[in-house]
Design an enzyme around this catalytic site. Structure first.
Site, PDB file in Angstrom:
ATOM      1  N   HIS A  49       0.825  -1.202   0.000  1.00 31.87           N
ATOM      2  CA  HIS A  49       0.000   0.000   0.000  1.00 31.87           C
ATOM      3  C   HIS A  49       0.868   1.264   0.000  1.00 31.87           C
ATOM      4  CE1 HIS A  49      -2.420   3.053   2.341  1.00 31.87           C
ATOM      5  NE2 HIS A  49      -3.125   2.890   1.244  1.00 31.87           N
ATOM      6  N   GLU A  52       2.164   1.838  -3.447  1.00 27.53           N
ATOM      7  CA  GLU A  52       1.075   2.343  -4.305  1.00 27.53           C
ATOM      8  C   GLU A  52       0.923   3.855  -4.132  1.00 27.53           C
ATOM      9  OE1 GLU A  52      -3.078   3.646  -4.280  1.00 27.53           O
ATOM     10  OE2 GLU A  52      -2.788   2.044  -2.818  1.00 27.53           O
ATOM     11  N   HIS A  53       1.117   4.368  -2.942  1.00 29.44           N
ATOM     12  CA  HIS A  53       1.099   5.818  -2.715  1.00 29.44           C
ATOM     13  C   HIS A  53       2.332   6.483  -3.322  1.00 29.44           C
ATOM     14  CE1 HIS A  53      -1.993   7.000   0.456  1.00 29.44           C
ATOM     15  NE2 HIS A  53      -2.242   5.712   0.263  1.00 29.44           N
ATOM     16  N   GLU A 122       5.008  11.079   2.734  1.00 25.71           N
ATOM     17  CA  GLU A 122       3.912  10.165   2.384  1.00 25.71           C
ATOM     18  C   GLU A 122       3.688   9.126   3.477  1.00 25.71           C
ATOM     19  OE1 GLU A 122       0.667   9.559   0.060  1.00 25.71           O
ATOM     20  OE2 GLU A 122       2.159  11.153  -0.083  1.00 25.71           O
ATOM     21  N   GLU A 129      -4.004   7.596   7.366  1.00 20.92           N
ATOM     22  CA  GLU A 129      -5.033   6.750   6.760  1.00 20.92           C
ATOM     23  C   GLU A 129      -5.286   5.513   7.628  1.00 20.92           C
ATOM     24  OE1 GLU A 129      -5.928   4.496   2.501  1.00 20.92           O
ATOM     25  OE2 GLU A 129      -4.126   5.713   2.710  1.00 20.92           O
TER      26      GLU A 129
END
Length: 197
Positions: A49, A52-53, A122, A129
């Site tokens: 994940h 992916e960011h 990030e 999140e």
């Protein structure tokens, strides 16, 4: 232009599926990678994940924010999503701009730079999140059910990883995952629109 789907494979293993739609006003380009949370170990939980960011955060040819602005500047949409088994980068643009969308996705998948400062910025986004996901009762229940169903399997762990696991990820772990997971022989390119195979 034929409406018959065309499937081919390059020498490097990349599969290409073209679904011609002669009258479509837009084209959609997807790059499916056969990698996701199931490819993680306990030591790098959440890395799929996180990567992916991070592929949105600059490439060798495009600076921070430019991958998104290149697509949005064409009036298009760029996004990504991840599952336990796949990571998908996708763009939808006006029909004539599909080559540009393909170029952006290919650049993200093969030329991301993982700048150390951007990685740390990030990381905070991903941690926020995870924290917000952990505060959502439905999400927590879903994770608990998955863990009960698959207690010793990748499907039983959260896609996002945990605060602790993502905090501990190193840049080397991120880059290693990306190099192995985003390989051509683990990818399928799909193009739908007024495109000739």
């Amino acid at each position: 232009m034929s409406a018959v789907p065309s499937l081919s494979q390059l020498d490097n293993g990349l599969e290409i599926l073209v679904l011609p739609k002669a009258d479509a006003p837009v084209a959609t380009v997807w790059l499916w990678m056969e990698t996701g949370t199931a490819d993680e170990s306990l030591k790098n939980a959440g890395v799929a994940h996180f990567v992916e960011h991070l592929v949105f955060k600059g490439t060798a040819r495009r600076g921070v924010g430019q991958v998104s602005s290149d697509i949005e500047g064409l009036g298009g949409d760029l996004n990504a999503w991840i599952t336990w088994d796949h990571t998908v980068l996708h763009a939808t643009v006006g029909a004539d701009f599909w080559p540009e969308a393909l170029d952006v996705l290919a650049d993200m998948a093969t030329q991301s730079v993982f700048d150390a400062d951007e990685l740390e910025r990030e990381r905070q986004v991903v941690l926020d999140e995870i924290r917000s996901y952990d505060e959502d009762v439905g999400s927590v229940l879903n994770d608990a059910i998955r863990e009960a169903l698959w207690p010793n399997h990748a499907y039983g762990k959260p896609i996002l990883g945990t605060v602790d696991s993502v905090t501990a990820l190193t840049r080397d772990q991120v880059v290693d995952y990306w190099k192995n997971g985003y390989a051509a022989n683990r990818a399928t390119l799909i193009v739908v629109g007024p495109v000739s195979p």
